[in-house]
Design a protein around this motif. Structure first.
Motif, short mmCIF file in Angstrom:
data_model
loop_
_atom_site.label_atom_id
_atom_site.label_comp_id
_atom_site.label_asym_id
_atom_site.label_seq_id
_atom_site.Cartn_x
_atom_site.Cartn_y
_atom_site.Cartn_z
N ALA A 40 -4.34 -0.53 -9.91
CA ALA A 40 -4.60 -0.87 -8.51
C ALA A 40 -5.44 0.19 -7.81
N SER A 41 -5.69 1.33 -8.48
CA SER A 41 -6.45 2.39 -7.85
C SER A 41 -7.94 2.09 -7.94
N SER A 42 -8.73 2.84 -7.16
CA SER A 42 -10.18 2.66 -7.16
C SER A 42 -10.86 3.57 -8.16
N LEU A 43 -10.07 4.26 -8.99
CA LEU A 43 -10.63 5.25 -9.91
C LEU A 43 -11.06 4.62 -11.24
N VAL A 44 -11.77 3.51 -11.15
CA VAL A 44 -12.29 2.82 -12.32
C VAL A 44 -13.81 2.96 -12.29
N PHE A 45 -14.38 3.51 -13.37
CA PHE A 45 -15.80 3.81 -13.40
C PHE A 45 -16.39 3.39 -14.73
N SER A 46 -17.69 3.25 -14.75
CA SER A 46 -18.38 3.01 -16.02
C SER A 46 -18.34 4.30 -16.83
N PRO A 47 -18.43 4.22 -18.17
CA PRO A 47 -18.44 5.45 -18.98
C PRO A 47 -19.55 6.42 -18.58
N SER A 48 -20.72 5.90 -18.23
CA SER A 48 -21.83 6.78 -17.85
C SER A 48 -21.51 7.52 -16.55
N SER A 412 -9.59 15.25 -22.02
CA SER A 412 -9.04 13.92 -21.77
C SER A 412 -10.10 12.99 -21.21
N VAL A 413 -10.96 13.52 -20.31
CA VAL A 413 -12.07 12.72 -19.78
C VAL A 413 -13.01 12.32 -20.91
N ARG A 414 -13.34 13.26 -21.78
CA ARG A 414 -14.24 12.94 -22.90
C ARG A 414 -13.66 11.84 -23.79
N ARG A 415 -12.37 11.89 -24.01
CA ARG A 415 -11.77 10.88 -24.88
C ARG A 415 -11.88 9.49 -24.28
N VAL A 416 -11.59 9.33 -23.00
CA VAL A 416 -11.64 7.99 -22.42
C VAL A 416 -13.09 7.53 -22.30
N VAL A 417 -14.01 8.46 -22.08
CA VAL A 417 -15.42 8.09 -22.00
C VAL A 417 -15.92 7.60 -23.35
N GLY A 418 -15.43 8.21 -24.42
CA GLY A 418 -15.94 7.90 -25.75
C GLY A 418 -15.32 6.70 -26.43
N ARG A 419 -14.37 6.05 -25.78
CA ARG A 419 -13.69 4.94 -26.45
C ARG A 419 -14.58 3.73 -26.65
N ASP A 420 -15.27 3.29 -25.60
CA ASP A 420 -16.09 2.09 -25.68
C ASP A 420 -17.15 2.16 -24.58
N THR A 423 -16.93 -0.60 -21.84
CA THR A 423 -15.69 -0.84 -21.09
C THR A 423 -15.50 0.22 -20.02
N ASN A 424 -15.20 -0.23 -18.81
CA ASN A 424 -14.93 0.72 -17.72
C ASN A 424 -13.70 1.56 -18.03
N VAL A 425 -13.67 2.76 -17.47
CA VAL A 425 -12.57 3.69 -17.76
C VAL A 425 -11.85 4.07 -16.47
N LEU A 426 -10.60 4.44 -16.63
CA LEU A 426 -9.74 4.80 -15.50
C LEU A 426 -9.52 6.31 -15.52
N LEU A 427 -9.77 6.98 -14.42
CA LEU A 427 -9.64 8.44 -14.34
C LEU A 427 -8.58 8.88 -13.35
N SER A 428 -7.60 8.04 -13.10
CA SER A 428 -6.60 8.40 -12.09
C SER A 428 -5.76 9.60 -12.51
N SER A 429 -5.27 9.63 -13.76
CA SER A 429 -4.44 10.77 -14.17
C SER A 429 -5.28 12.04 -14.23
N GLN A 430 -6.53 11.92 -14.69
CA GLN A 430 -7.40 13.09 -14.75
C GLN A 430 -7.71 13.62 -13.35
#
Length: 457
Positions: A40-48, A412-420, A423-430
């Protein structure tokens, strides 16, 4: 101080830390009266977009060195690694160990030992302190590999008896090392700061080894890998006693012989009294009202505050337990940890109250990281009573720990960026972690001043 490492990090330690980054948040959510609905957070971004968070330089981590070892001590530790590694065929073939899983695990431990050993052998000057410290990891991995390999054709009943006898011997050595600590050194300001770091590291290593031995078990019904790991744990504990036996000899030779016990105890008692006076509210219904945020209606920010209060609670509990158990230097570490965490909590609380962290954009996430790095530079340039942050002290150690956590958050940011990449990624915990680490780094100068004011009084 657990969870942090002086100097070189093994791949296993890094993976464990990354697992903790994601796992702690999930575990915390399950125990809370709300759900952390990150979707529900707005912290969803494209990998780039997310990748731009890491555009600035990496944090430079400088682990303080309380005492330099003799080269002979490191050489002895590496010789032990060499002897253990030599017991395992290289390469280890399928005819040696038909079971592929077992074979791969032995090879992995063998390679970890070799890699860590080679890194330690290249260390020079002050870095040899870290290399000696990390030689314990090389010895553990090497013993794990060697024992697992030898167990394939060994009489397991006899081997288990030997390991249990070894456990009793090393447990006695570790206990003796802890129970015979005498806080001695120079009682000049810089000497006190150095001694607090030295003895905190000694206590942390030895209590860690003691806890490992308390949990230790082995049985003839264990498989090859389990027996190897059991032997590796014994090797690590033995290495810990050897490392600190040498460092204690060097400490007594170089750092003076003033009795610092009463100074440490007085500073710790005053620190405990200070935390009681602060009256940090317990985590219960209504605690947000107690800190002036009773009207907060944002689960993301409420969880951010909850995560920010955890190190405050942990430090206070650790301080009290250390005073009770007589681990005075460990208590001083937690005393400074409390000063940093509590002040950092206040910084984050005030920012939330001012509306400074609502609806963040990718620029805001990146800015938190940038501001954390800027705060680091301010800490390093500050003047402190009892010596600069560049001198060995608990302040320098906690700075390094915080920067290591920041580095792990970057990973942790690099890992979520490198998954796909699609696919947009969520950075709320980071983002939450960048908020916390920035606040701790901004709080560190005042925290150090307050702590040293009690230690050096």
């Amino acid at each position: 101080m657990t969870g942090s490492n002086d100097g070189l990090r093994t791949r296993r330690q890094l993976l464990a830390s990354l697992g903790a980054v994601s796992g702690v948040a999930v575990a915390g959510c399950s125990a809370l009266p709300w759900e952390d609905d990150e979707t529900a957070s707005s912290l969803v971004f494209s990998p780039s977009e997310a990748e731009t968070v890491l555009e600035d330089d990496e944090p430079t981590i400088e682990w303080p060195v309380p005492i330099r070892p003799d080269e002979s001590a490191l050489e002895a530790g590496l010789e032990r690694v060499d002897a253990l590694v030599a017991a395992v065929p290289d390469p280890l073939e399928s005819e040696d160990v038909p079971n592929g899983v077992v074979r791969e695990s032995i090879v992995e431990s063998h390679d970890e030992a070799t890699t860590t050993r080679d890194e330690a052998a290249d260390a020079t000057g002050a870095a040899q302190y870290h290399a000696l410290h990390d030689s314990r990891n090389a010895r553990e991995s090497a013993r794990t590999a060697a024992t697992a390999w030898l167990t394939v054709d060994a009489d397991r009943e006899s081997l288990v008896v030997e390991l249990r006898d070894e456990r009793d011997t090393v447990d006695e050595a570790v206990t003796d090392r802890l129970e015979t600590i005498e806080y001695r050194g120079s009682d000049a300001d810089e000497g006190l700061c150095r001694a607090a770091l030295y003895y905190a590291r000694l206590e942390d290593d030895c209590t860690g080894a003691q806890r490992s031995l308390e949990r230790w078990s082995v049985s003839a019904t264990d498989d090859v890998l389990e027996i190897g790991e059991s032997a590796g744990s014994l090797e690590a504990a033995t290495a810990t006693t050897a490392v600190w036996e040498h460092l204690e000899e060097r400490w007594r030779e170089d750092e003076g012989d003033a009795d610092l016990g009463s100074i440490f105890e007085d500073a710790l008692e005053r620190s405990v009294e200070t935390t009681d006076e602060v009256g940090f509210p317990d985590h219960q219904e209504g605690w947000l009202e107690e800190i002036g945020l009773g009207d907060l209606d944002d689960q993301f920010l409420e969880f951010a505050l909850y995560r920010a209060r955890q190190p405050v609670d942990r430090a206070q509990d650790g301080m009290e337990a250390a005073l009770r158990d007589g681990n005075l230097a460990t208590g001083l570490y937690h005393a400074l940890e409390f000063e940093v965490a509590y002040r950092g909590f206040e910084i984050l609380r005030d920012r939330i109250a001012d509306g400074d962290v609502r609806d963040p954009s990718i620029e805001d996430v990146r800015a938190e990281r940038q501001d954390a790095l800027a705060a680091t530079q301010q800490v390093r340039e500050a003047d402190f009573e009892g010596g600069a942050i560049t001198e060995p002290s608990l302040g320098a150690y906690i700075l390094a720990e915080t920067l290591q956590s920041l580095e792990w958050n970057d990973e942790s940011v690099r890992r979520v960026v490198g998954r796909d990449p699609e696919t947009n990624v969520l950075l709320s915990s980071q983002y939450r972690d960048y908020l916390r680490y920035r606040s701790h780094l901004e709080a560190l100068p005042d925290a150090i001043e307050a702590f040293r004011g009690r230690l050096l009084a």
